[in-house]
Design a protein around this motif. Structure first.
Motif, PDB file in Angstrom:
ATOM      1  N   SER A 230     -12.215  52.111  14.221  1.00 59.40           N
ATOM      2  CA  SER A 230     -10.869  51.609  13.947  1.00 59.40           C
ATOM      3  C   SER A 230     -10.648  50.194  14.488  1.00 59.40           C
ATOM      4  N   GLY A 231     -11.727  49.486  14.814  1.00 55.41           N
ATOM      5  CA  GLY A 231     -11.599  48.120  15.284  1.00 55.41           C
ATOM      6  C   GLY A 231     -11.234  47.162  14.164  1.00 55.41           C
ATOM      7  N   TRP A 232     -10.639  46.035  14.527  1.00 55.06           N
ATOM      8  CA  TRP A 232     -10.139  45.056  13.554  1.00 55.06           C
ATOM      9  C   TRP A 232     -11.000  43.795  13.526  1.00 55.06           C
ATOM     10  N   LEU A 233     -11.148  43.232  12.330  1.00 55.22           N
ATOM     11  CA  LEU A 233     -11.751  41.916  12.143  1.00 55.22           C
ATOM     12  C   LEU A 233     -10.691  41.002  11.530  1.00 55.22           C
ATOM     13  N   VAL A 234     -10.451  39.851  12.170  1.00 57.28           N
ATOM     14  CA  VAL A 234      -9.417  38.907  11.726  1.00 57.28           C
ATOM     15  C   VAL A 234     -10.074  37.544  11.521  1.00 57.28           C
ATOM     16  N   LEU A 235      -9.892  36.969  10.318  1.00 62.16           N
ATOM     17  CA  LEU A 235     -10.571  35.730   9.960  1.00 62.16           C
ATOM     18  C   LEU A 235      -9.591  34.683   9.446  1.00 62.16           C
ATOM     19  N   GLU A 236      -9.721  33.464   9.924  1.00 61.42           N
ATOM     20  CA  GLU A 236      -9.038  32.334   9.296  1.00 61.42           C
ATOM     21  C   GLU A 236      -9.915  31.819   8.162  1.00 61.42           C
ATOM     22  N   HIS A 237      -9.281  31.295   7.122  1.00 61.23           N
ATOM     23  CA  HIS A 237     -10.033  30.776   5.971  1.00 61.23           C
ATOM     24  C   HIS A 237      -9.199  29.712   5.266  1.00 61.23           C
ATOM     25  N   GLY A 238      -9.735  29.160   4.198  1.00 63.68           N
ATOM     26  CA  GLY A 238      -9.031  28.136   3.444  1.00 63.68           C
ATOM     27  C   GLY A 238      -7.831  28.686   2.700  1.00 63.68           C
ATOM     28  N   TYR A 239      -6.931  27.783   2.331  1.00 66.22           N
ATOM     29  CA  TYR A 239      -5.669  28.193   1.700  1.00 66.22           C
ATOM     30  C   TYR A 239      -5.882  28.892   0.356  1.00 66.22           C
ATOM     31  N   ASP A 240      -7.038  28.659  -0.289  1.00 63.88           N
ATOM     32  CA  ASP A 240      -7.295  29.238  -1.609  1.00 63.88           C
ATOM     33  C   ASP A 240      -8.416  30.285  -1.582  1.00 63.88           C
ATOM     34  N   GLN A 241      -8.755  30.800  -0.409  1.00 61.79           N
ATOM     35  CA  GLN A 241      -9.886  31.727  -0.284  1.00 61.79           C
ATOM     36  C   GLN A 241      -9.468  33.163   0.021  1.00 61.79           C
ATOM     37  N   ALA A 242      -8.173  33.437   0.124  1.00 61.66           N
ATOM     38  CA  ALA A 242      -7.718  34.749   0.578  1.00 61.66           C
ATOM     39  C   ALA A 242      -8.219  35.882  -0.314  1.00 61.66           C
ATOM     40  N   SER A 243      -8.102  35.709  -1.605  1.00 61.31           N
ATOM     41  CA  SER A 243      -8.527  36.769  -2.527  1.00 61.31           C
ATOM     42  C   SER A 243     -10.011  37.066  -2.367  1.00 61.31           C
ATOM     43  N   ALA A 244     -10.824  36.022  -2.268  1.00 61.56           N
ATOM     44  CA  ALA A 244     -12.266  36.205  -2.105  1.00 61.56           C
ATOM     45  C   ALA A 244     -12.585  36.895  -0.784  1.00 61.56           C
ATOM     46  N   VAL A 245     -11.881  36.519   0.283  1.00 59.17           N
ATOM     47  CA  VAL A 245     -12.146  37.123   1.593  1.00 59.17           C
ATOM     48  C   VAL A 245     -11.700  38.587   1.607  1.00 59.17           C
ATOM     49  N   ARG A 246     -10.572  38.889   1.000  1.00 57.09           N
ATOM     50  CA  ARG A 246     -10.139  40.295   0.910  1.00 57.09           C
ATOM     51  C   ARG A 246     -11.166  41.132   0.159  1.00 57.09           C
ATOM     52  N   ASN A 247     -11.704  40.582  -0.922  1.00 64.14           N
ATOM     53  CA  ASN A 247     -12.730  41.308  -1.684  1.00 64.14           C
ATOM     54  C   ASN A 247     -13.977  41.547  -0.835  1.00 64.14           C
ATOM     55  N   LEU A 248     -14.366  40.549  -0.058  1.00 66.02           N
ATOM     56  CA  LEU A 248     -15.532  40.696   0.809  1.00 66.02           C
ATOM     57  C   LEU A 248     -15.287  41.748   1.882  1.00 66.02           C
TER      58      LEU A 248
END
Length: 275
Positions: A230-248
């Protein structure tokens, strides 16, 4: 001798929204005073050696060098951090990652990992807000680890440790309730890399492959081996990369995957939980 007001009015910097503020910060630093001093005592005369130091600072700024590198410090969260050219300059945008991470776990004892810690900004902000957390920061750059350790010591944050490690390479067998990272996420062909302050920042802290996601892919793939249940991973990314990061994150087996928006309305932080 020139006055404070004269030096500020005579200051010549490239036209930018921050030009006046940059000059004020540089003159205040040369004087060894807070910027408010300049507005309180505009008619005070400045010693020749202070004027010379201000002129040297201004010349470096005219060449494009970031104010943070000239002064050797940068504010982040509620902290003032030492910075150097081998680390990324902490930016206000990254405070969204800190705010998001703080809400995921209670203030009781927990083990937290900051990947690519740089100055230690994220790790130290979290450690300052949650003294019961033990926060480990890792970076592949030896000088960054030394700098982050120095920042922790100066701030008196004893609930931190900083290690040299290329992502997870030096922490085999360790698990954490929370992993955070502001990794490189700029595509190698991005034209902004040749503009503004980023020209002076280390490219290894900015660029990550053709689409900017190489390091994020690696972190998402390897994080489950270092997260508690149940541990969390939190990532900063580019303003237009959210959808790609969520998919990953979803493809990597994470659940409760969401993205968070910054004050400009851009999705700049994405996170997921290990089931």
């Amino acid at each position: 001798m020139a006055t404070i007001d004269f030096l500020l009015r005579a200051a010549q910097l490239p036209d930018s929204p921050s030009a006046k503020l940059d000059a004020e910060w540089l003159l205040a630093a040369a004087l060894g005073k807070a910027p408010s001093y300049l507005r309180t005592w505009p008619d005070r005369e400045v010693l020749p050696e202070v004027e010379a130091l201000f002129a040297a600072h201004m010349e470096r700024r005219r060449q494009g060098e970031p104010v943070a590198y000239i002064l050797g410090r940068q504010g982040f969260w509620s902290l003032e951090l030492e910075v150097a050219p081998h680390t990324l300059i902490p930016r206000p945008d990254t405070e969204l990652l800190v705010e998001t991470a703080m809400k995921l776990l209670p203030a009781s004892p927990a083990s937290v990992l900051d990947l690519g810690t740089g100055t230690g900004a994220i790790a130290l902000a979290l450690a300052s807000e949650h003294p019961a957390w033990w926060v480990t920061g890792v970076d592949r750059v030896t000088e960054a680890v030394t700098l982050a350790t120095r920042n922790a010591q100066r701030l008196g944050l004893g609930n931190t440790a900083f290690l040299e490690s290329h992502w997870f390479s030096s922490i085999a067998g360790q698990r954490f309730e929370l992993i955070v990272s502001n990794p490189p996420y700029i595509p190698a062909s991005d034209p902004h890399l040749s503009q503004g302050d980023v020209r002076f920042e280390p490219s290894s802290a900015l660029v990550s492959g053709v689409d900017g996601l190489d390091d994020i892919r690696l972190i998402i793939a390897q994080a489950p081996g270092h997260l508690s249940s149940s541990g969390w991973l939190v990532l900063e990314h580019g303003y237009d990369q959210a959808s790609a990061v969520r998919n990953l994150l979803s493809a990597g087996g994470f659940v409760d995957v969401v993205s968070c928006r910054d004050f400009g309305g851009h999705e700049r932080v994405s996170l997921g939980r290990l089931p």
